[in-house]
Motif scaffolding. Structure first.
Motif, PDB file in Angstrom:
ATOM      1  N   THR A  51      44.237  40.229  39.689  1.00 34.48           N
ATOM      2  CA  THR A  51      45.234  41.293  39.508  1.00 34.48           C
ATOM      3  C   THR A  51      45.273  41.758  38.048  1.00 34.48           C
ATOM      4  N   ILE A  52      44.297  41.334  37.255  1.00 33.86           N
ATOM      5  CA  ILE A  52      44.333  41.608  35.811  1.00 33.86           C
ATOM      6  C   ILE A  52      44.383  43.101  35.505  1.00 33.86           C
ATOM      7  N   LYS A  53      43.646  43.897  36.272  1.00 32.97           N
ATOM      8  CA  LYS A  53      43.629  45.338  36.005  1.00 32.97           C
ATOM      9  C   LYS A  53      45.055  45.913  36.082  1.00 32.97           C
ATOM     10  N   LYS A  54      45.842  45.419  37.040  1.00 32.86           N
ATOM     11  CA  LYS A  54      47.242  45.873  37.172  1.00 32.86           C
ATOM     12  C   LYS A  54      48.120  45.249  36.087  1.00 32.86           C
ATOM     13  N   GLU A  55      47.852  43.977  35.764  1.00 33.12           N
ATOM     14  CA  GLU A  55      48.674  43.251  34.780  1.00 33.12           C
ATOM     15  C   GLU A  55      48.649  43.882  33.395  1.00 33.12           C
ATOM     16  N   ILE A  56      47.563  44.600  33.077  1.00 37.04           N
ATOM     17  CA  ILE A  56      47.404  45.140  31.723  1.00 37.04           C
ATOM     18  C   ILE A  56      48.572  46.037  31.331  1.00 37.04           C
ATOM     19  N   GLN A  57      49.231  46.658  32.311  1.00 37.23           N
ATOM     20  CA  GLN A  57      50.380  47.515  31.973  1.00 37.23           C
ATOM     21  C   GLN A  57      51.525  46.716  31.337  1.00 37.23           C
ATOM     22  N   LEU A  68      42.320  43.826  23.137  1.00 35.87           N
ATOM     23  CA  LEU A  68      42.108  43.302  24.483  1.00 35.87           C
ATOM     24  C   LEU A  68      40.761  43.792  25.002  1.00 35.87           C
ATOM     25  N   ILE A  69      39.869  42.858  25.317  1.00 28.55           N
ATOM     26  CA  ILE A  69      38.525  43.187  25.799  1.00 28.55           C
ATOM     27  C   ILE A  69      38.388  42.725  27.244  1.00 28.55           C
ATOM     28  N   ALA A  70      38.136  43.668  28.133  1.00 28.03           N
ATOM     29  CA  ALA A  70      37.987  43.337  29.550  1.00 28.03           C
ATOM     30  C   ALA A  70      36.618  42.708  29.801  1.00 28.03           C
ATOM     31  N   LEU A  71      36.603  41.704  30.665  1.00 28.91           N
ATOM     32  CA  LEU A  71      35.367  41.002  31.022  1.00 28.91           C
ATOM     33  C   LEU A  71      35.385  40.722  32.516  1.00 28.91           C
ATOM     34  N   GLY A  72      34.224  40.854  33.135  1.00 22.32           N
ATOM     35  CA  GLY A  72      34.100  40.497  34.552  1.00 22.32           C
ATOM     36  C   GLY A  72      33.842  41.697  35.435  1.00 22.32           C
ATOM     37  N   GLY A  73      32.634  41.764  35.995  1.00 20.61           N
ATOM     38  CA  GLY A  73      32.303  42.784  36.984  1.00 20.61           C
ATOM     39  C   GLY A  73      32.169  44.194  36.442  1.00 20.61           C
ATOM     40  N   ILE A  74      32.014  44.337  35.137  1.00 24.52           N
ATOM     41  CA  ILE A  74      31.956  45.675  34.547  1.00 24.52           C
ATOM     42  C   ILE A  74      30.513  46.170  34.504  1.00 24.52           C
ATOM     43  N   GLU A  94      40.447  53.442  30.873  1.00 32.37           N
ATOM     44  CA  GLU A  94      41.594  54.152  31.454  1.00 32.37           C
ATOM     45  C   GLU A  94      42.785  53.206  31.602  1.00 32.37           C
ATOM     46  N   SER A  95      42.510  51.920  31.815  1.00 31.37           N
ATOM     47  CA  SER A  95      43.604  50.960  32.012  1.00 31.37           C
ATOM     48  C   SER A  95      44.270  50.566  30.696  1.00 31.37           C
ATOM     49  N   GLY A  96      43.652  50.949  29.572  1.00 34.73           N
ATOM     50  CA  GLY A  96      44.255  50.649  28.276  1.00 34.73           C
ATOM     51  C   GLY A  96      43.603  49.516  27.504  1.00 34.73           C
TER      52      GLY A  96
END
Length: 195
Positions: free
Chosen positions: A133-139, A148-154, A164-166
């Motif tokens: 649920t991390i994509k939603k949690e970022i808000q 904040l650096i997103a990792l996983g499945g990109i 777009e998620s910030g």
């Protein structure tokens, strides 16, 4: 910001590909090779063009930083809890990993950035992150001091969603190293950001 994380095991032509990615605009490379001995790590690093050493991030063998003028070090969650990083903070830029936004929000400003994962279901670890649920949690992000650096499945199809998620950046692993053409995948991801 686009980062690439090395695969745990050496892949054919890896350091050549790394040098080419840097030439194509790679921001940072995380060297995550937990099984390499100190000597194997030295051999690996010396195959990377010296002009890119300031963009390398060590996950192990931190003492090699001084030898190679590498001043970026990454600490796992467990190393952070055990405060292993404390003796390295003064002369280095440090980063870490988290797996939820709550932990991220509590990070102190000594951390330049933190990976948060899994952002999407993992490419390299099949089945990992399917219910993330991390994509939603970022808000709920409220830490202004740590990037904040997103990792996983990109990959090239999802990287735009990361920004777009910030998130401040994207870390690529499976999309690059599970591909027949790692350099082409890197360029596609970078082009999405540039457009």
């Amino acid at each position: 910001m686009i980062l690439v994380i090395t695969p745990e095991l050496i892949v054919p032509n890896e350091t050549n590909l790394i040098n080419q990615m840097f030439q194509e605009g790679l921001d940072l490379l995380h060297i995550r090779k937990p099984w390499l001995s100190r000597n194997e790590m030295i051999e690996f690093v010396t195959q990377i063009d010296e002009s890119f050493y300031s963009q390398l991030v060590l996950h192990t063998h931190y003492d090699l930083g001084k030898e190679f003028t590498i001043s970026r070090l990454h600490f796992r969650e467990i190393d952070r809890k055990e405060r292993v990083y404390k003796s390295f903070m003064k002369e280095n830029t440090i980063s870490t990993s988290v797996h939820n936004i709550g932990t991220y929000n509590t990070l102190e400003k000594e951390w330049e950035y933190a990976f948060i994962s899994p952002f999407f279901p993992s490419i390299s670890k099949k089945g990992y992150g399917l219910n993330s649920t991390i994509k939603k949690e970022i808000q709920h992000r409220n830490n202004p001091n740590v990037k904040l650096i997103a990792l996983g499945g990109i990959d090239q199809d999802t990287i735009h969603e990361v920004f777009e998620s910030g998130a401040d950046g994207a870390a690529l692993l499976g999309a690059i190293w599970e591909s027949e053409e790692p350099l082409k995948v890197f360029k596609k991801c970078r082009n999405v950001l540039m457009s």
